[in-house]
Design a protein around this motif. Sequence first.
Motif, short mmCIF file in Angstrom:
data_model
loop_
_atom_site.label_atom_id
_atom_site.label_comp_id
_atom_site.label_asym_id
_atom_site.label_seq_id
_atom_site.Cartn_x
_atom_site.Cartn_y
_atom_site.Cartn_z
N UNK A 24 -28.69 66.02 14.32
CA UNK A 24 -28.66 64.19 13.51
C UNK A 24 -27.40 64.54 12.57
N UNK A 25 -26.80 64.34 12.17
CA UNK A 25 -25.93 64.24 11.37
C UNK A 25 -26.30 62.82 9.80
N UNK A 26 -26.29 62.91 8.88
CA UNK A 26 -26.35 61.72 8.23
C UNK A 26 -25.52 61.75 7.16
N UNK A 27 -24.79 60.26 7.36
CA UNK A 27 -23.83 60.81 5.98
C UNK A 27 -24.50 59.31 4.47
N UNK A 28 -24.48 60.06 3.92
CA UNK A 28 -25.39 59.87 2.66
C UNK A 28 -24.84 59.73 1.42
N UNK A 47 -40.20 68.39 9.52
CA UNK A 47 -41.81 68.72 9.58
C UNK A 47 -41.98 68.74 10.75
N UNK A 48 -41.86 67.62 12.01
CA UNK A 48 -43.07 67.22 12.92
C UNK A 48 -42.47 67.72 14.37
N UNK A 49 -40.59 67.58 14.06
CA UNK A 49 -39.90 68.16 15.05
C UNK A 49 -39.01 69.66 15.06
N UNK A 50 -39.39 70.12 13.42
CA UNK A 50 -38.99 71.15 13.57
C UNK A 50 -37.53 72.01 14.42
N UNK A 51 -37.25 72.50 15.21
CA UNK A 51 -36.23 73.78 15.16
C UNK A 51 -36.22 72.87 16.36
N UNK A 52 -36.63 71.64 16.90
CA UNK A 52 -36.24 70.72 17.81
C UNK A 52 -34.56 70.23 17.69
N UNK A 53 -34.53 69.99 16.02
CA UNK A 53 -33.82 69.20 15.99
C UNK A 53 -32.90 69.60 14.77
N UNK A 54 -31.66 69.45 14.72
CA UNK A 54 -30.40 70.41 14.33
C UNK A 54 -30.21 68.51 12.72
N UNK A 55 -30.44 69.32 11.74
CA UNK A 55 -30.17 68.21 10.82
C UNK A 55 -29.03 68.60 10.16
N UNK A 56 -27.61 68.00 10.24
CA UNK A 56 -26.68 68.00 9.68
C UNK A 56 -26.27 66.71 8.65
N UNK A 57 -26.66 67.58 6.15
CA UNK A 57 -26.19 65.98 5.69
C UNK A 57 -24.21 66.06 5.47
N UNK A 58 -23.45 64.84 5.70
CA UNK A 58 -22.52 64.76 5.01
C UNK A 58 -22.43 63.96 4.06
N UNK A 130 -14.65 70.10 -0.93
CA UNK A 130 -16.13 69.79 0.66
C UNK A 130 -16.54 67.92 0.38
N UNK A 131 -16.59 67.62 -0.82
CA UNK A 131 -16.82 66.40 -0.74
C UNK A 131 -16.14 65.48 0.05
N UNK A 132 -14.43 65.64 -0.26
CA UNK A 132 -13.59 64.62 -0.23
C UNK A 132 -13.62 65.00 1.44
N UNK A 133 -13.40 66.31 2.12
CA UNK A 133 -14.17 66.32 3.69
C UNK A 133 -14.84 65.90 4.46
N UNK A 134 -15.90 65.96 3.42
CA UNK A 134 -17.39 65.32 3.85
C UNK A 134 -17.41 63.46 4.18
N UNK A 135 -16.12 63.83 3.08
CA UNK A 135 -16.02 61.49 3.34
C UNK A 135 -14.96 61.11 4.04
N UNK A 136 -13.97 61.49 3.94
CA UNK A 136 -12.47 61.56 5.31
C UNK A 136 -13.99 61.47 6.70
N UNK A 137 -14.43 61.99 6.66
CA UNK A 137 -15.32 62.35 8.33
C UNK A 137 -16.18 61.00 8.43
#
Length: 172
Positions: A24-28, A47-58, A130-137
């Motif tokens: 899951x990628x969140x743009x926030x 907490x519920x899904x733990x290692x079943x989910x890879x969480x990314x924040x951009x 890094x922030x500019x790259x995330x935003x551009x993404x």
Amino acid sequence: MSNLKPEVGSQDHAQGGKSAAITIVEFGDYQCPHCGNAHPILKEIEETFGDQVNFVFRNFPLQEIHELALPAAIAAEAAGLQGKYWEMHDALFDNQYRLSEDLFDELAETIGLDPEKFRSDSAADTVKEKIDNDFESGVRSGVNGTPSFYVNGTKFDGGATDLYQMLQESTK
């Protein structure tokens, strides 16, 4: 259908299962009230899904309407250079109601950062890049507001609660 560009890689901040079936990628935006409301639900997903989910924040700071979004993103990225990205990320959302320039130094101290390094890292070009790259993404991926979620590279049409329900159904 909007696809994530670029794909998740080593440049991203990720937590959870690195080889999880679901990414899951969140743009926030740290000042966005909708992102603030989504944060506790996302923590519950972790907490519920733990290692079943890879969480990314951009980072997708909406600077025109949120004047502290970029400085907050800078604080998180600077904390990341001391290995405390997620601690700062969570602290920013937990304290969203009192975001201010002074808060960043206070949180840096609270989570145990070296204050001098934090201040110099906050001014570093690499942090801003890094922030500019995330935003551009986000722009390239079709993000038109925050939070925006991508599940396994495809735009998810819904909010954090919908995401939670979808995960519950798909991991049964």
